[in-house]
Design a protein around this motif. Structure first.
Motif, PDB file in Angstrom:
ATOM      1  N   LEU A 282      88.214 -14.018  45.992  1.00  0.00           N
ATOM      2  CA  LEU A 282      88.766 -15.381  45.932  1.00  0.00           C
ATOM      3  C   LEU A 282      88.367 -16.065  44.628  1.00  0.00           C
ATOM      4  CD1 LEU A 282      89.025 -14.554  48.933  1.00  0.00           C
ATOM      5  CD2 LEU A 282      88.508 -16.908  49.547  1.00  0.00           C
TER       6      LEU A 282
ATOM      7  N   LEU B  75      93.034 -25.016  48.313  1.00  0.00           N
ATOM      8  CA  LEU B  75      92.004 -24.557  49.241  1.00  0.00           C
ATOM      9  C   LEU B  75      92.522 -24.802  50.657  1.00  0.00           C
ATOM     10  CD1 LEU B  75      88.847 -25.985  47.432  1.00  0.00           C
ATOM     11  CD2 LEU B  75      89.788 -23.653  47.334  1.00  0.00           C
TER      12      LEU B  75
ATOM     13  N   THR C 268      97.341 -16.994  52.478  1.00  0.00           N
ATOM     14  CA  THR C 268      95.929 -17.364  52.436  1.00  0.00           C
ATOM     15  C   THR C 268      95.044 -16.134  52.336  1.00  0.00           C
ATOM     16  OG1 THR C 268      96.490 -19.314  53.708  1.00  0.00           O
ATOM     17  CG2 THR C 268      94.170 -18.720  53.625  1.00  0.00           C
ATOM     18  N   LYS C 269      94.260 -16.082  51.268  1.00  0.00           N
ATOM     19  CA  LYS C 269      93.283 -15.026  51.058  1.00  0.00           C
ATOM     20  C   LYS C 269      92.018 -15.435  51.779  1.00  0.00           C
ATOM     21  CE  LYS C 269      96.050 -12.784  48.454  1.00  0.00           C
ATOM     22  NZ  LYS C 269      95.673 -12.037  47.280  1.00  0.00           N
TER      23      LYS C 269
ATOM     24  N   ASP D 199      79.927 -22.082  46.957  1.00  0.00           N
ATOM     25  CA  ASP D 199      79.523 -21.083  47.965  1.00  0.00           C
ATOM     26  C   ASP D 199      80.049 -19.691  47.671  1.00  0.00           C
ATOM     27  OD1 ASP D 199      78.586 -23.160  49.321  1.00  0.00           O
ATOM     28  OD2 ASP D 199      79.881 -22.953  51.095  1.00  0.00           O
ATOM     29  N   TRP D 200      81.248 -19.609  47.101  1.00  0.00           N
ATOM     30  CA  TRP D 200      81.887 -18.319  46.893  1.00  0.00           C
ATOM     31  C   TRP D 200      81.186 -17.512  45.802  1.00  0.00           C
ATOM     32  CZ3 TRP D 200      87.857 -19.765  46.683  1.00  0.00           C
ATOM     33  CH2 TRP D 200      88.207 -20.351  47.917  1.00  0.00           C
TER      34      TRP D 200
ATOM     35  N   ASN E 246      89.136 -21.312  52.353  1.00  0.00           N
ATOM     36  CA  ASN E 246      89.755 -20.058  51.904  1.00  0.00           C
ATOM     37  C   ASN E 246      90.719 -20.413  50.781  1.00  0.00           C
ATOM     38  OD1 ASN E 246      88.937 -18.003  54.168  1.00  0.00           O
ATOM     39  ND2 ASN E 246      89.406 -19.937  55.183  1.00  0.00           N
TER      40      ASN E 246
ATOM     41  N   GLY F 137      85.615  -9.640  50.302  1.00  0.00           N
ATOM     42  CA  GLY F 137      84.573 -10.648  50.158  1.00  0.00           C
ATOM     43  C   GLY F 137      85.002 -11.830  49.296  1.00  0.00           C
ATOM     44  N   PRO F 138      84.134 -12.835  49.216  1.00  0.00           N
ATOM     45  CA  PRO F 138      84.489 -14.070  48.516  1.00  0.00           C
ATOM     46  C   PRO F 138      84.738 -13.877  47.018  1.00  0.00           C
ATOM     47  CG  PRO F 138      82.241 -14.168  49.404  1.00  0.00           C
ATOM     48  CD  PRO F 138      82.843 -12.921  49.918  1.00  0.00           C
ATOM     49  N   LYS F 139      84.185 -12.817  46.420  1.00  0.00           N
ATOM     50  CA  LYS F 139      84.394 -12.634  44.976  1.00  0.00           C
ATOM     51  C   LYS F 139      85.872 -12.416  44.641  1.00  0.00           C
ATOM     52  CE  LYS F 139      80.037 -11.194  42.956  1.00  0.00           C
ATOM     53  NZ  LYS F 139      79.017 -11.211  43.997  1.00  0.00           N
TER      54      LYS F 139
ATOM     55  N   ARG G 106      88.257 -15.526  53.170  1.00  0.00           N
ATOM     56  CA  ARG G 106      86.901 -15.308  52.662  1.00  0.00           C
ATOM     57  C   ARG G 106      86.196 -14.177  53.412  1.00  0.00           C
ATOM     58  NH1 ARG G 106      85.066 -19.609  54.594  1.00  0.00           N
ATOM     59  NH2 ARG G 106      83.360 -18.583  55.667  1.00  0.00           N
TER      60      ARG G 106
ATOM     61  N   SER H   1      86.113 -16.323  58.637  1.00  0.00           N
ATOM     62  CA  SER H   1      86.670 -17.081  57.514  1.00  0.00           C
ATOM     63  C   SER H   1      86.757 -18.578  57.804  1.00  0.00           C
ATOM     64  CB  SER H   1      88.074 -16.556  57.172  1.00  0.00           C
ATOM     65  OG  SER H   1      88.055 -15.163  56.976  1.00  0.00           O
TER      66      SER H   1
END
Ligand SMILES: Nc1ncnc2c1ncn2[C@@H]1O[C@H](COP(=O)(O)OP(=O)(O)O)[C@@H](O)[C@H]1O
Ligand SMILES: [Mg+2]
Length: 250
Positions: A46, A68, A34-35, A215-216, A95, A42-44, A37, A91
């Motif tokens: 992901l 997800l 799991t990567k 959101d990401w 994620n 950061g979320p980018k 957030r 997080s």
């Protein structure tokens, strides 16, 4: 839509790379790398995982299933390591999970398991198109599983997304393809372009970008990813010639 699972147990951190991905058990009894957030990238990162992972799959390249992973904030309460507790807290919520490939081993250029020259060329083409800075001998981000190479970790692809106004124009050459771990075993990148370019269209790009939780994306409009990746495929595509020159030493 990507499947959503709920995390039920934090098993262990995977400390190899920089982002401290978590091995997580989920509501379907599956294990997911799991990567998170809330990690430093950061979320980018992901966003890049989703877009590039699903594009690779659409082009016939082997990528673990993506899902997800919904992380309940309660999971952090049971975590004794303060660094990890903080990461889990930051997080809570959605994620990105990759199906954990049990028994997968790191790929090495001298190992017995190698891609075919055409498959290696396809992967070089793909990473050059998506500007993935992370598939080098030092950091191959390939694993060997069931006798075949699998692609993992697209978090550092689409790197222009981190620059202000970086996306949209499609960028140009990608000199880092000269350091691609598979370049020495790859067949013609120009032929890979002939195979793969016709398989990408706007509908495919809109579908994969549409898989990213809104959101990401932060303040980057989803359409910019579509336009940028399409723009890179238009015209004379100097990045294809660049990769081919790096391969042949021209
Ligand atoms: N789907 C997977 N199955 C098995 N092992 C994996 C999987 N994804 C990652 N790993 C292992 O975890 C390590 C770190 O994952 P990676 O996605 O490369 O994250 P980082 O951002 O930390 O580099 C990899 O080097 C690999 O050994
Ligand atoms: Mg990695």
């Amino acid at each position: 839509m990507l499947r959503t699972v709920s995390a039920t147990r934090y098993v262990t951190p995977l400390r190899e790379g920089g982002s401290l991905p978590a091995l997580v058990e989920a509501s379907d009894d599956g294990l997911y790398v799991t990567k998170l957030r809330g990690a430093g990238q950061g979320p980018k990162a992901l966003v890049a995982e989703v877009i590039c992972g699903e594009l690779a799959r659409a082009l016939g390249l082997p990528v673990p299933e993506l899902a997800l992973v919904d992380l309940p904030v309660e999971l952090s309460h049971a975590e004794p390591d303060p660094e990890i507790q903080e990461l889990l807290q930051a997080s809570a919520g959605l994620n990105l999970g990759l199906d954990f490939l049990p028994g997968a081993l790191p790929y090495t250029p001298v190992g017995r398991v190698q891609p075919t020259p055409e498959q290696a060329a396809d992967i070089v083409w793909f990473d050059t198109w998506t500007e993935n800075v992370d598939r080098t001998p030092r950091n191959p981000n390939l694993v060997v599983w069931h006798g075949a190479p699998w692609l993992i970790d697209h978090g550092a692809a689409l790197y222009r997304q981190h620059q202000p106004d970086g996306l949209g124009g499609g960028g140009g050459r990608f000199p880092l393809s000269a350091q691609h771990v598979l370049l020495p075993v790859a067949a013609s990148i120009a032929d890979a372009d002939g195979r793969l370019r016709p398989r990408v269209d706007r509908a495919l790009l809109e579908r994969v970008v549409g898989l990213v939780p809104t959101d990401w994306l932060g303040d980057v409009p989803a359409a910019l990813y579509v336009e940028d990746l399409l723009a890179r495929l238009d015209g004379d595509r100097p990045w294809v010639a660049g990769a081919e020159e790096a391969r042949t030493g021209a």
